[in-house]
Design an enzyme around this catalytic site. Structure first.
Site, PDB file in Angstrom:
ATOM      1  N   GLY A 116       0.797  -1.238   0.000  1.00 38.30           N
ATOM      2  CA  GLY A 116       0.000   0.000   0.000  1.00 38.30           C
ATOM      3  C   GLY A 116       0.820   1.274   0.000  1.00 38.30           C
ATOM      4  N   GLY A 118       2.534   2.356  -2.818  1.00 40.11           N
ATOM      5  CA  GLY A 118       2.736   2.847  -4.184  1.00 40.11           C
ATOM      6  C   GLY A 118       4.003   2.304  -4.813  1.00 40.11           C
ATOM      7  N   SER A 120       4.112  -0.887  -5.861  1.00 40.19           N
ATOM      8  CA  SER A 120       3.628  -1.987  -6.708  1.00 40.19           C
ATOM      9  C   SER A 120       3.890  -3.379  -6.156  1.00 40.19           C
ATOM     10  CB  SER A 120       4.227  -1.897  -8.114  1.00 40.19           C
ATOM     11  OG  SER A 120       3.707  -0.800  -8.760  1.00 40.19           O
ATOM     12  N   SER A 122       1.560  -5.296  -5.550  1.00 36.56           N
ATOM     13  CA  SER A 122       0.592  -6.156  -6.260  1.00 36.56           C
ATOM     14  C   SER A 122       1.150  -6.611  -7.601  1.00 36.56           C
ATOM     15  CB  SER A 122      -0.761  -5.470  -6.412  1.00 36.56           C
ATOM     16  OG  SER A 122      -0.599  -4.148  -6.804  1.00 36.56           O
ATOM     17  N   ASP A 166       3.007  -0.842 -14.081  1.00 35.93           N
ATOM     18  CA  ASP A 166       3.593  -1.577 -12.956  1.00 35.93           C
ATOM     19  C   ASP A 166       3.994  -2.992 -13.359  1.00 35.93           C
ATOM     20  OD1 ASP A 166       2.777   0.738 -11.787  1.00 35.93           O
ATOM     21  OD2 ASP A 166       1.090  -0.138 -10.707  1.00 35.93           O
ATOM     22  N   TYR A 218      -8.284   7.877  -8.186  1.00 36.55           N
ATOM     23  CA  TYR A 218      -7.642   7.326  -9.392  1.00 36.55           C
ATOM     24  C   TYR A 218      -8.684   7.137 -10.491  1.00 36.55           C
ATOM     25  CZ  TYR A 218      -4.630   4.267 -12.201  1.00 36.55           C
ATOM     26  OH  TYR A 218      -3.879   3.727 -13.218  1.00 36.55           O
TER      27      TYR A 218
HETATM   28  C1  GLA Z   1      -0.733   3.349 -10.376  1.00 38.36           C
HETATM   29  C2  GLA Z   1      -1.222   2.469 -11.511  1.00 38.36           C
HETATM   30  C3  GLA Z   1      -0.353   2.678 -12.767  1.00 38.36           C
HETATM   31  C4  GLA Z   1      -0.237   4.161 -13.105  1.00 38.36           C
HETATM   32  C5  GLA Z   1       0.159   4.976 -11.872  1.00 38.36           C
HETATM   33  C6  GLA Z   1       0.146   6.463 -12.133  1.00 38.36           C
HETATM   34  O1  GLA Z   1       0.526   2.938  -9.967  1.00 38.36           O
HETATM   35  O2  GLA Z   1      -1.177   1.112 -11.138  1.00 38.36           O
HETATM   36  O3  GLA Z   1      -0.884   1.950 -13.836  1.00 38.36           O
HETATM   37  O4  GLA Z   1      -1.431   4.630 -13.672  1.00 38.36           O
HETATM   38  O5  GLA Z   1      -0.704   4.710 -10.782  1.00 38.36           O
HETATM   39  O6  GLA Z   1       1.149   6.809 -13.032  1.00 38.36           O
END
Ligand code: GLA
Length: 372
Positions: A116, A118, A120, A122, A166, A218
């Site tokens: 959580g 940012g 990635s 996941s 990601d 988002y």
């Molecule tokens: C998240 C989403 C990505 C991208 C970013 C913003 O990480 O998973 O696909 O859109 O936000 O750049």
């Protein structure tokens, strides 16, 4: 084997009292520049970080996942449960849906990508599962196709409408380089990033502000972009020009302004890296942050504070990274300045009553790989 891969291996042995057939892992990512451009058919420039999710995998009578981090077993899920097991379940189902011959497996996972934040986590568990299944069943799917499969699993099974960045980063990044992705053609190119030679470091600041509310924000941003593209009569905002944006409402115009200018910044940033002009690269990072703060409006007081302190500490560049609404920011700094920047940020955050942030430096790492 990396320590995290050892942990997955050990967890497999303890849980299933057997040896796995193979061990694989995939990294989290930091995006250097190109934010909220992927779902607009634009450009992104992420790198893999030295934090990964590892998987040990073998054959079984029925599919079973074990997480060493949550100390929990879970069967293959029929539908989303809101837990870590959604991700491997989504990948197994996506592969089966595409007609790949996937038999029952048992897997043990271990990871050190913060959840959580940012970074990635996941995408990392999706990519690790996908590359392990691909190797185990000799599917020989290309990494870029695995990335698209992972994104579909995330969109359809997990229910997050994210872009392709990601999963592409986790699967295709290489050590010592950033990855330029054209998110429309899905072509990707490695861009060398020789930070150590230039005595520079990339510092990540995890503000520990949860991005939970971010899901709504988002999706709203995505909708604004789709609306703007529709009004401007272009396929994606990638095709729009600044001169066209007057036709939009003031809010949509701001969102589109960010996307159009950010796409241009990514391409300029790549040129700057090619000529090893880290000063120019850093200025583009600052410009990206201002655009995300003022036009896309996805920053937070913590992320803005980090960037302000980076400016005062003479960092070459800094910006929020990932979706925003919390999570992480990055700074490009001279290696010897990382200590003073982290100290200044800690003091400021404490004085303002913000949560204590966490820091780490990284060098661009290898993407998903089978290690044993
Ligand atoms: C998240 C989403 C990505 C991208 C970013 C913003 O990480 O998973 O696909 O859109 O936000 O750049």
């Amino acid at each position: 084997m990396r320590p995290i891969e050892q942990r997955a291996l050990q967890a497999y042995r303890e849980q299933f009292l057997a040896e796995p057939i193979l061990v694989a892992s995939a990294p989290g990512r930091v995006n250097l520049i190109g934010e909220h451009t992927d779902y607009n058919g634009g450009f992104v420039l992420p790198c893999a970080i030295g934090k990964r999710v590892a998987i040990a995998i073998g054959l079984s009578q029925s599919t079973l996942f074990y997480s060493a981090d949550f100390e929990e077993r879970c069967p293959l899920l029929e539908k989303r449960e809101g837990s870590w097991a959604d991700y491997p379940s989504g990948i197994v189902r996506a592969m089966k849906d595409r007609g790949f011959d996937i038999q029952h497996v048992r897997c043990a996972f271990a990871g050190d990508v913060p959840l959580g934040s940012g970074l990635s986590s996941s995408a990392a568990i999706e990519a690790a599962t996908a590359i392990a299944l691909d190797a185990l069943f000799h599917l020989e799917i290309e990494k870029r196709d695995l990335a698209v499969l992972c994104q579909h699993a995330e969109n359809a099974f997990v229910g997050v409408n994210s872009g392709i960045m990601d999963q592409y980063a986790s699967l295709l990044c290489q050590a010592g380089t950033a990855l330029l992705v054209d998110c429309r053609s899905l072509e990707a190119r490695q861009v060398p990033l020789n930070l150590a030679e230039a005595h520079l470091a990339l510092l990540v600041c995890d503000t520990h502000v949860s991005r939970e509310l971010g899901a709504t924000g988002y999706n709203e941003r995505r909708q604004a972009c789709e609306r703007a593209a529709h009004i401007l009569d272009v396929k994606d905002l990638r095709d729009a020009h600044l001169d066209d944006l007057d036709k939009l409402s003031s809010e949509d115009r701001k969102r589109a302004t960010h996307v159009v200018t950010e796409n241009a910044r990514v391409l300029q940033a790549v040129l700057a890296l090619q000529r090893q002009d880290f000063g120019a690269f850093g200025r583009l990072m600052y410009a990206s942050h201002r655009s995300l703060r003022d036009d896309y409006e996805v920053s937070t007081p913590e992320l803005d504070a980090f960037v302000e302190i980076a400016i005062q500490t003479s960092a070459l560049g800094a910006r929020l990274t990932g979706a925003g609404f919390g999570g992480c920011a990055i700074a490009l700094v001279r290696s010897e300045d990382t200590g003073v920047l982290t100290m200044n940020v800690r003091h400021y955050f404490e004085a303002r009553g913000f949560k204590q942030p966490e820091f780490f430096s990284f060098h661009p790492e290898t993407g998903a790989e089978v290690v044993k």
